[in-house]
Write a protein that holds these residues in place. Structure first.
Motif, PDB file in Angstrom:
ATOM      1  N   HIS A 252       0.866  -1.180   0.000  1.00  0.00           N
ATOM      2  CA  HIS A 252       0.000   0.000   0.000  1.00  0.00           C
ATOM      3  C   HIS A 252       0.904   1.232   0.000  1.00  0.00           C
ATOM      4  O   HIS A 252       1.918   1.257   0.704  1.00  0.00           O
ATOM      5  CB  HIS A 252      -0.918   0.002   1.233  1.00  0.00           C
TER       6      HIS A 252
ATOM      7  N   GLY B 273       0.725   4.107   1.314  1.00  0.00           N
ATOM      8  CA  GLY B 273       0.559   5.059   2.417  1.00  0.00           C
ATOM      9  C   GLY B 273       1.848   5.361   3.173  1.00  0.00           C
ATOM     10  O   GLY B 273       2.835   4.634   3.100  1.00  0.00           O
TER      11      GLY B 273
ATOM     12  N   LEU C 196       1.290   1.144   7.608  1.00  0.00           N
ATOM     13  CA  LEU C 196       1.130   2.083   6.490  1.00  0.00           C
ATOM     14  C   LEU C 196      -0.247   2.730   6.604  1.00  0.00           C
ATOM     15  O   LEU C 196      -1.278   2.045   6.573  1.00  0.00           O
ATOM     16  CB  LEU C 196       1.273   1.343   5.158  1.00  0.00           C
ATOM     17  N   LYS C 197      -0.253   4.047   6.728  1.00  0.00           N
ATOM     18  CA  LYS C 197      -1.503   4.777   6.907  1.00  0.00           C
ATOM     19  C   LYS C 197      -2.323   4.762   5.619  1.00  0.00           C
ATOM     20  O   LYS C 197      -1.783   4.812   4.508  1.00  0.00           O
ATOM     21  CB  LYS C 197      -1.210   6.214   7.307  1.00  0.00           C
ATOM     22  N   GLY C 198      -3.653   4.725   5.754  1.00  0.00           N
ATOM     23  CA  GLY C 198      -4.523   4.750   4.598  1.00  0.00           C
ATOM     24  C   GLY C 198      -5.959   5.002   4.990  1.00  0.00           C
ATOM     25  O   GLY C 198      -6.278   5.264   6.151  1.00  0.00           O
ATOM     26  N   ARG C 199      -6.845   4.896   4.015  1.00  0.00           N
ATOM     27  CA  ARG C 199      -8.262   5.080   4.253  1.00  0.00           C
ATOM     28  C   ARG C 199      -8.967   3.724   4.207  1.00  0.00           C
ATOM     29  O   ARG C 199      -8.564   2.826   3.460  1.00  0.00           O
ATOM     30  CB  ARG C 199      -8.864   6.018   3.208  1.00  0.00           C
TER      31      ARG C 199
ATOM     32  N   ASP D   3      -9.180   1.099   1.105  1.00  0.00           N
ATOM     33  CA  ASP D   3      -8.084   1.152   0.135  1.00  0.00           C
ATOM     34  C   ASP D   3      -7.648  -0.272  -0.223  1.00  0.00           C
ATOM     35  O   ASP D   3      -7.586  -1.150   0.653  1.00  0.00           O
ATOM     36  CB  ASP D   3      -6.881   1.898   0.721  1.00  0.00           C
TER      37      ASP D   3
ATOM     38  N   VAL E  30      -5.310  -3.412  -0.827  1.00  0.00           N
ATOM     39  CA  VAL E  30      -4.037  -3.923  -0.311  1.00  0.00           C
ATOM     40  C   VAL E  30      -3.583  -5.027  -1.259  1.00  0.00           C
ATOM     41  O   VAL E  30      -4.337  -5.971  -1.530  1.00  0.00           O
ATOM     42  CB  VAL E  30      -4.187  -4.462   1.126  1.00  0.00           C
TER      43      VAL E  30
ATOM     44  N   LEU F 247      -8.046  -2.213   3.167  1.00  0.00           N
ATOM     45  CA  LEU F 247      -7.486  -1.631   4.383  1.00  0.00           C
ATOM     46  C   LEU F 247      -8.597  -1.309   5.380  1.00  0.00           C
ATOM     47  O   LEU F 247      -9.693  -0.897   5.011  1.00  0.00           O
ATOM     48  CB  LEU F 247      -6.702  -0.367   4.025  1.00  0.00           C
TER      49      LEU F 247
ATOM     50  N   HIS G  13      -5.232   1.644   9.078  1.00  0.00           N
ATOM     51  CA  HIS G  13      -3.872   1.458   8.562  1.00  0.00           C
ATOM     52  C   HIS G  13      -3.682  -0.011   8.197  1.00  0.00           C
ATOM     53  O   HIS G  13      -4.497  -0.863   8.565  1.00  0.00           O
ATOM     54  CB  HIS G  13      -2.817   1.884   9.598  1.00  0.00           C
TER      55      HIS G  13
END
Length: 284
Positions: free
Chosen positions: A162, A164, A190-193, A196, A198, A254, A264
């Motif tokens: 990902h 992020g 790993l930061k995300g929304r 998202d 993966v 995610l 995350h």
């Protein structure tokens, strides 16, 4: 049986000389049988000797012939190879190099799926002025190298699952829930929304896809050479156990399930049952 004797008189043709000899009566009475037995014994001995000699000679001949046949086969293979090389036309060499190009393009497609830079092979083709043989050898060399590279890349978890920002690295960190003490963080966050995609970082087989304690919803994938990757805290999985996935294929979405403080991806790389720093595999 041999004590009883019988006198045998030998007379010369002119009758001038005679010779007397004592012979066992048993021999006189059964001389035909004894002679036949002696003939049979001699014949059996001769047959046995001939058979043994023949067997040894045959084994030696077979060994010699096998050696000769193997030598001829080897020479034939060399002649076939020489004939192939001599018949290899410029058009066939172009096809060979096109095969190299297609393999390289296939590798680069996999690299792009992982967000990595493409592989560029400079100066391919070599000094044409040296003759066709050099091109044949060069073509064969590149084919083998690219096949080996492709096989290694398929099973090695390269790139990021990902894109992020990294919010927590591999190693010891402060407890994010109590903000006290230290704990071992065995992966990279790993930061995300939420929602998202993966993606798998290597080709492999899914060994687990579902909810698992602190991981929350997680996908675990086994790869070649002892590698395993884990994608945790997903909001949902997109694969099932036993499924084969390729690098760049979406394995889940995610989320923030399990032991998580917010949306995350927790990503782990395991090699031979030992967790290692995933960042070592982010760049190639």
């Amino acid at each position: 049986m041999l004590k009883k004797k019988t006198a045998v008189l030998f007379v010369e043709p002119d009758g001038t000389s005679t010779t007397r000899m004592q012979v066992p009566t048993f021999i006189i009475s059964h001389w035909k049988k004894l002679l036949l037995s002696l003939i049979c014994l001699i014949a059996a001995t001769i047959v046995t000797v001939v058979y043994v000699v023949k067997q040894r000679t045959s084994a030696q001949y077979i060994q010699v012939y096998d050696k000769k046949i193997n030598e001829l086969k080897q020479q034939n293979r060399l002649l076939e190879l020489e004939e192939f090389n001599s018949q290899l036309t410029t058009e066939e060499m172009k096809k060979s190099f096109n095969s190299i190009d297609s393999t390289l393009e296939r590798i680069n497609q996999k690299m792009r799926k992982r967000g990595l830079k493409e592989i560029k092979m400079k100066n391919m083709g070599g000094p044409v002025e040296k003759g066709e043989d050099d091109l044949v050898e060069l073509s064969s060399f590149y084919k083998k190298q690219l096949k080996s590279l492709e096989a290694k890349l398929d099973g090695m978890p390269l790139g990021v699952p990902h894109p992020g920002r990294i919010t927590s690295r591999f190693g010891y960190r402060r407890n994010p829930f109590t903000n006290r003490g230290r704990e071992m963080h065995s992966g990279v966050d790993l930061k995300g929304r939420i929602g998202d995609p993966v993606k798998a970082t290597a080709k492999g087989r899914v060994t687990f896809a579902g909810y698992k304690g602190d991981y929350g919803y997680v996908v675990m994938v086994k790869h070649n050479n002892g590698y395993e990757t884990r994608y945790a805290h997903l909001t949902r999985t997109r694969v099932r156990k036993g499924q084969t996935v390729d690098a760049g294929e979406i394995v889940g979405l995610l989320g923030s399930t399990g032991r998580s403080t917010g949306p995350h991806l927790h990503y782990e790389v395991v090699i031979n049952d030992r967790k290692v720093n995933p960042e070592k595999y982010f760049y190639f």
